[in-house]
Design an enzyme around this catalytic site. Structure first.
Site, PDB file in Angstrom:
ATOM      1  N   CYS A 123       0.845  -1.190   0.000  1.00  0.00           N
ATOM      2  CA  CYS A 123       0.000   0.000   0.000  1.00  0.00           C
ATOM      3  C   CYS A 123       0.881   1.241   0.000  1.00  0.00           C
ATOM      4  O   CYS A 123       1.698   1.433   0.898  1.00  0.00           O
ATOM      5  CB  CYS A 123      -0.903  -0.004   1.232  1.00  0.00           C
ATOM      6  SG  CYS A 123      -1.828   1.527   1.443  1.00  0.00           S
ATOM      7  N   GLU A 158       9.046  -0.750 -11.622  1.00  0.00           N
ATOM      8  CA  GLU A 158       7.774  -0.862 -12.351  1.00  0.00           C
ATOM      9  C   GLU A 158       6.559  -0.615 -11.459  1.00  0.00           C
ATOM     10  O   GLU A 158       5.709  -1.485 -11.265  1.00  0.00           O
ATOM     11  CB  GLU A 158       7.674  -2.232 -13.027  1.00  0.00           C
ATOM     12  CG  GLU A 158       8.672  -2.421 -14.157  1.00  0.00           C
ATOM     13  CD  GLU A 158       8.537  -3.761 -14.860  1.00  0.00           C
ATOM     14  OE1 GLU A 158       7.716  -4.603 -14.412  1.00  0.00           O
ATOM     15  OE2 GLU A 158       9.239  -3.977 -15.858  1.00  0.00           O
ATOM     16  N   CYS A 168      -6.276   4.190   2.104  1.00  0.00           N
ATOM     17  CA  CYS A 168      -6.463   4.680   0.734  1.00  0.00           C
ATOM     18  C   CYS A 168      -7.844   5.300   0.547  1.00  0.00           C
ATOM     19  O   CYS A 168      -7.990   6.288  -0.190  1.00  0.00           O
ATOM     20  CB  CYS A 168      -6.230   3.553  -0.270  1.00  0.00           C
ATOM     21  SG  CYS A 168      -4.495   3.018  -0.356  1.00  0.00           S
ATOM     22  N   GLU A 313      15.413  -2.056 -19.158  1.00  0.00           N
ATOM     23  CA  GLU A 313      15.302  -3.511 -19.257  1.00  0.00           C
ATOM     24  C   GLU A 313      14.893  -3.890 -20.671  1.00  0.00           C
ATOM     25  O   GLU A 313      14.046  -3.243 -21.292  1.00  0.00           O
ATOM     26  CB  GLU A 313      14.257  -4.071 -18.288  1.00  0.00           C
ATOM     27  CG  GLU A 313      14.641  -4.060 -16.838  1.00  0.00           C
ATOM     28  CD  GLU A 313      13.588  -4.736 -15.961  1.00  0.00           C
ATOM     29  OE1 GLU A 313      12.808  -5.571 -16.491  1.00  0.00           O
ATOM     30  OE2 GLU A 313      13.533  -4.427 -14.765  1.00  0.00           O
ATOM     31  N   TRP A 321       7.625 -15.284 -19.696  1.00  0.00           N
ATOM     32  CA  TRP A 321       6.273 -14.986 -19.245  1.00  0.00           C
ATOM     33  C   TRP A 321       5.331 -14.641 -20.396  1.00  0.00           C
ATOM     34  O   TRP A 321       4.127 -14.498 -20.177  1.00  0.00           O
ATOM     35  CB  TRP A 321       6.291 -13.836 -18.228  1.00  0.00           C
ATOM     36  CG  TRP A 321       7.116 -12.657 -18.629  1.00  0.00           C
ATOM     37  CD1 TRP A 321       8.414 -12.404 -18.278  1.00  0.00           C
ATOM     38  CD2 TRP A 321       6.725 -11.569 -19.473  1.00  0.00           C
ATOM     39  NE1 TRP A 321       8.850 -11.228 -18.836  1.00  0.00           N
ATOM     40  CE2 TRP A 321       7.843 -10.686 -19.571  1.00  0.00           C
ATOM     41  CE3 TRP A 321       5.554 -11.237 -20.153  1.00  0.00           C
ATOM     42  CZ2 TRP A 321       7.798  -9.501 -20.318  1.00  0.00           C
ATOM     43  CZ3 TRP A 321       5.517 -10.063 -20.889  1.00  0.00           C
ATOM     44  CH2 TRP A 321       6.627  -9.213 -20.967  1.00  0.00           C
ATOM     45  N   GLU A 361      11.303 -16.743 -12.647  1.00  0.00           N
ATOM     46  CA  GLU A 361      12.007 -16.246 -13.822  1.00  0.00           C
ATOM     47  C   GLU A 361      13.308 -16.997 -14.088  1.00  0.00           C
ATOM     48  O   GLU A 361      14.229 -16.468 -14.718  1.00  0.00           O
ATOM     49  CB  GLU A 361      12.250 -14.739 -13.681  1.00  0.00           C
ATOM     50  CG  GLU A 361      10.951 -13.963 -13.765  1.00  0.00           C
ATOM     51  CD  GLU A 361      11.115 -12.458 -13.610  1.00  0.00           C
ATOM     52  OE1 GLU A 361      10.523 -11.722 -14.431  1.00  0.00           O
ATOM     53  OE2 GLU A 361      11.805 -12.029 -12.688  1.00  0.00           O
ATOM     54  N   LYS A 362      13.363 -18.238 -13.659  1.00  0.00           N
ATOM     55  CA  LYS A 362      14.589 -19.009 -13.855  1.00  0.00           C
ATOM     56  C   LYS A 362      14.852 -19.328 -15.324  1.00  0.00           C
ATOM     57  O   LYS A 362      15.985 -19.623 -15.704  1.00  0.00           O
ATOM     58  CB  LYS A 362      14.553 -20.298 -13.026  1.00  0.00           C
ATOM     59  CG  LYS A 362      13.478 -21.302 -13.380  1.00  0.00           C
ATOM     60  CD  LYS A 362      13.556 -22.520 -12.454  1.00  0.00           C
ATOM     61  CE  LYS A 362      12.462 -23.540 -12.745  1.00  0.00           C
ATOM     62  NZ  LYS A 362      11.120 -23.033 -12.356  1.00  0.00           N
ATOM     63  N   HIS A 364      13.859 -17.073 -17.749  1.00  0.00           N
ATOM     64  CA  HIS A 364      13.877 -15.801 -18.465  1.00  0.00           C
ATOM     65  C   HIS A 364      15.275 -15.571 -19.026  1.00  0.00           C
ATOM     66  O   HIS A 364      16.287 -15.896 -18.397  1.00  0.00           O
ATOM     67  CB  HIS A 364      13.505 -14.664 -17.507  1.00  0.00           C
ATOM     68  CG  HIS A 364      13.198 -13.369 -18.191  1.00  0.00           C
ATOM     69  ND1 HIS A 364      14.151 -12.621 -18.853  1.00  0.00           N
ATOM     70  CD2 HIS A 364      12.027 -12.686 -18.325  1.00  0.00           C
ATOM     71  CE1 HIS A 364      13.585 -11.535 -19.349  1.00  0.00           C
ATOM     72  NE2 HIS A 364      12.298 -11.549 -19.050  1.00  0.00           N
TER      73      HIS A 364
END
Length: 686
Positions: A123, A158, A168, A313, A321, A361-362, A364
């Site tokens: 948050c 990101e 909120c 990136e 992905w 992400e092994k 990627h």
């Protein structure tokens, strides 16, 4: 006149080349970390983004900080001529925090609090989360703000998503009270008399929810604006915590193709824009459409600050992905990386440096594969690019001038998609924007991507497809632009609502009606199998002939001073205007009443470019899929000729003198472009 910016960091006044580096995953094996240094130098990598998800390694228990491993890495970098974008680790927090302080965990729109896990599951309003990020960021700044290897701050990762917790909700109400001042003004702006949803107390206002209110379009729009503002405020909180230790260090945050945030709101906070690009190369017969699509986003992110950006990136090979993990074919790594440079990037960086051994992400792509050595095709491609980047340091800081701009506002994008009509099966706002941009890309015409509040005075041509949300002020600014000699092109579904998503009264296209010289009476959505057509009027001022197919959207319009350039071929409105131009003051305003395809857009914009005198990067015929982009320092133009066509091509240069950028050898009049080929040239501006 010299048009050149200072390098992003004086420590590294060359093209930045590197990757997202996660040594915290390899602290158990010091030999891996030693080998990494050797391989970085071999690959021509000079900068790494480090510590992005390292919070648990930096603070394994509350108040216990273990910086020694990072000390060793950064000292090793300094000894070996490698630099670091040092990251703040807020993108993923440690489990101890989620356990002790449940409030830091995000609450979804269904009002259920998430468990610990994933990324960005926090948050931005939570006082505890702000306190904890402030502490870790301040510690990093105090320890490394003056470190010789650190070139700047990489803030979080990101940013994206929203939280619907009590903090909120309170912040949203406070944001609305500041904006509207009274419930009466809020109710009027949101048109809450619809369905008897009038608010009588501020506590009745909540964020949109799938089991509550989600049909009040002004409400939805303001929630998205609030989320952007709250995320920007959190980003500023992070920046404030690191800035004091060394105000000279630039700050950035890596952006992605996230619809939920208005990235223009971040531009004033950041010293440099950076973004993450992951195209699905080789998905179709050729890569021209995808090449144009990714060029649009390079142009967008460059335009946020009108100066060089960073490709923070990209993948050196594949992702894991996307729906299919395609390898980059030979030449594509060089082409796609240098495409970013051509559109204004001063870096090529990757996710990731070394493949992870486990987790999501092994598989990627990475510069260093699981085999752990340099004898791979991908490593060789990266090293070859590293050599090219080292040879083109003169391009660093150069500008990317454009005389054409496309308007692309996030709140317009949100409002178009929330309109509930005229085509709920897909109105394809982004695809429409991309199609208009691609028509310029195919001609080698540079384009900036602006917000409607940006300065328009530097441009000859403004294109505003589907400007559905058009403020009165935007209408006045576009009217002045045309009146003073500019050319405006806009389309169906423009000038429909104001900033509160309330329909303009008195006839569409609302604030654009006088400028365009038309009245739009009705709009029809077509099924996917439906077609209409546009027939060009005889002897029209564009000089276009023939009939072009249209689809998806048709507007029934009447001229109010505009000249008819083309008419509909079908339906009960056959023979009525489908394309118009209005002479207004010293300029012109074109209106496309229907969605037209690439053949028309390319023919139309070729004529408009010719009429307006908009400069092309190269004055020659370009085969389909071949494009040209120029960067300049005012004395020398750096010309990037790129082939996304999927086949070998050949182009003839114009009559200016060219040399190859890397070798400085003279170029004859013809250039051969292999599949996925790129040629780097330079020419004098005199």
């Amino acid at each position: 006149m010299t048009i050149k910016f200072q390098p992003i960091s004086p420590k590294l006044p060359v093209m930045m080349h590197g990757a997202d580096y996660n040594p915290d995953q390899w602290l158990h094996d010091p030999q891996v970390l030693e080998e990494d240094i050797r391989l970085m130098k071999l690959a021509g990598c000079n900068v790494m983004a480090i510590g992005i998800f390292a919070w648990a390694a930096l603070e394994p228990a509350e108040g216990t900080f273990t910086f020694e491993w990072l000390d060793r890495i950064l000292h090793s970098f300094a000894e070996n001529g490698i630099y670091a974008w040092l990251s703040t680790p807020s993108g993923a927090r440690p489990a101890w925090m989620s356990e002790k302080y449940p409030e830091v965990r995000r609450v979804e729109a269904n009002r259920v609090r998430n468990l610990h896990g994933l990324r960005h599951n926090h948050c931005y309003t939570s006082p505890i989360y702000r306190e904890k990020t402030g502490i870790i960021n301040s510690k990093l700044a105090e320890r490394y703000g003056q470190h010789p290897a650190v070139v700047g701050w990489h803030i979080s990762n990101e940013f994206g998503g929203d939280c619907h917790c009590g903090y909120c909700q309170d912040a949203f109400r406070a944001w609305l009270q500041e904006k509207y001042g009274s419930l009466e003004a809020l109710n009027a702006a949101w048109w809450t008399s619809f369905w008897a949803h009038t608010y009588t107390d501020w506590q009745q206002v909540e964020s949109p929810a799938p089991h509550g209110e989600m049909m009040v379009h002004g409400h939805n729009l303001d929630w998205r604006r609030f989320v952007s503002d709250q995320t920007v405020a959190f980003c500023k909180h992070e920046i404030d915590a690191v800035r004091g230790a060394n105000p000279e260090l630039p700050v950035t945050t890596n952006m992605h193709l996230i619809e939920s945030l208005d990235y223009r709101k971040f531009a004033d906070l950041l010293d440099v824009i950076s973004w993450d690009a992951y195209p699905t190369w080789h998905e179709g017969k050729n890569d021209s459409q995808l090449g144009a699509y990714i060029a649009f986003y390079h142009d967008l992110f460059r335009s946020l600050k009108k100066k060089p950006f960073l490709l923070m990136e990209s993948t050196p090979s594949l992702t894991n992905w996307q729906s299919v993990s395609k390898l980059k074919q030979p030449g594509m790594h060089q082409l796609s990386s240098l495409q970013a440079i051509a559109h204004g990037s001063d870096s090529v960086q990757y996710f990731q440096w070394r493949k992870s051994r486990g987790s999501s992400e092994k598989f990627h792509g990475a510069v260093v594969d699981h085999c752990g050595h340099e004898h791979t095709r991908v490593f060789k491609d990266v090293a070859a690019l590293g050599q090219t980047l080292a040879n083109i340091s003169d391009v660093v800081g150069t500008s990317t001038p454009a005389e054409t701009a496309i308007l692309f506002d996030w709140d317009n994008r949100w409002a178009v998609k929330d309109a509930q009509g005229p085509r709920n099966m897909g109105i394809h706002y982004e695809q429409t924007i991309y199609a208009h941009h691609q028509a310029f890309w195919e001609q080698g015409v540079p384009v900036d991507i602006l917000g409607s509040e940006d300065d328009l005075s530097a441009y000859k041509l403004i294109v505003a497809p589907m400007l559905y949300l058009c403020r009165e002020e935007t209408g006045r600014r576009l009217e002045k632009f045309v009146e003073q000699g500019g050319t405006l092109v806009t389309t169906y579904w423009s000038g429909i609502v104001n900033e509160h998503d309330l329909c303009h009264l008195g006839g569409f296209p609302g604030p654009l009606r006088t400028t365009l010289g038309i009245w739009a009476e009705e709009i029809e959505g077509l099924y996917d199998h439906d077609r209409n057509g546009l027939t060009m009027s005889p002897d029209n001022q564009l000089g276009l002939t023939g009939t072009f197919e249209s689809h998806e959207i048709c507007e029934v319009i009447h001229t109010e001073g505009a000249e008819v350039l083309g008419i509909y071929t079908d339906s009960f409105y056959a023979g009525q205007p489908a394309l118009t131009v209005n002479s207004f003051g010293k300029g012109k305003a074109y209106y496309m009443a229907t969605r037209l395809k690439a053949d028309f857009l390319q023919s139309f914009y070729a004529k408009v470019v010719e009429q307006t005198g908009v400069a092309r990067s190269l004055n020659t015929h370009l085969p389909q899929g071949v494009t040209v982009q120029v960067r300049t320092d005012g004395e020398t133009d750096y010309v990037f000729v790129m082939n996304f066509s999927g086949q070998s091509e050949q182009i003839t240069l114009d009559d200016r003198n060219y040399t190859y950028l890397e070798s400085n050898e003279a170029v004859d009049g013809v250039i051969d472009l292999p599949v996925n080929g790129i040629v780097l040239l330079k020419r004098s501006t005199r």
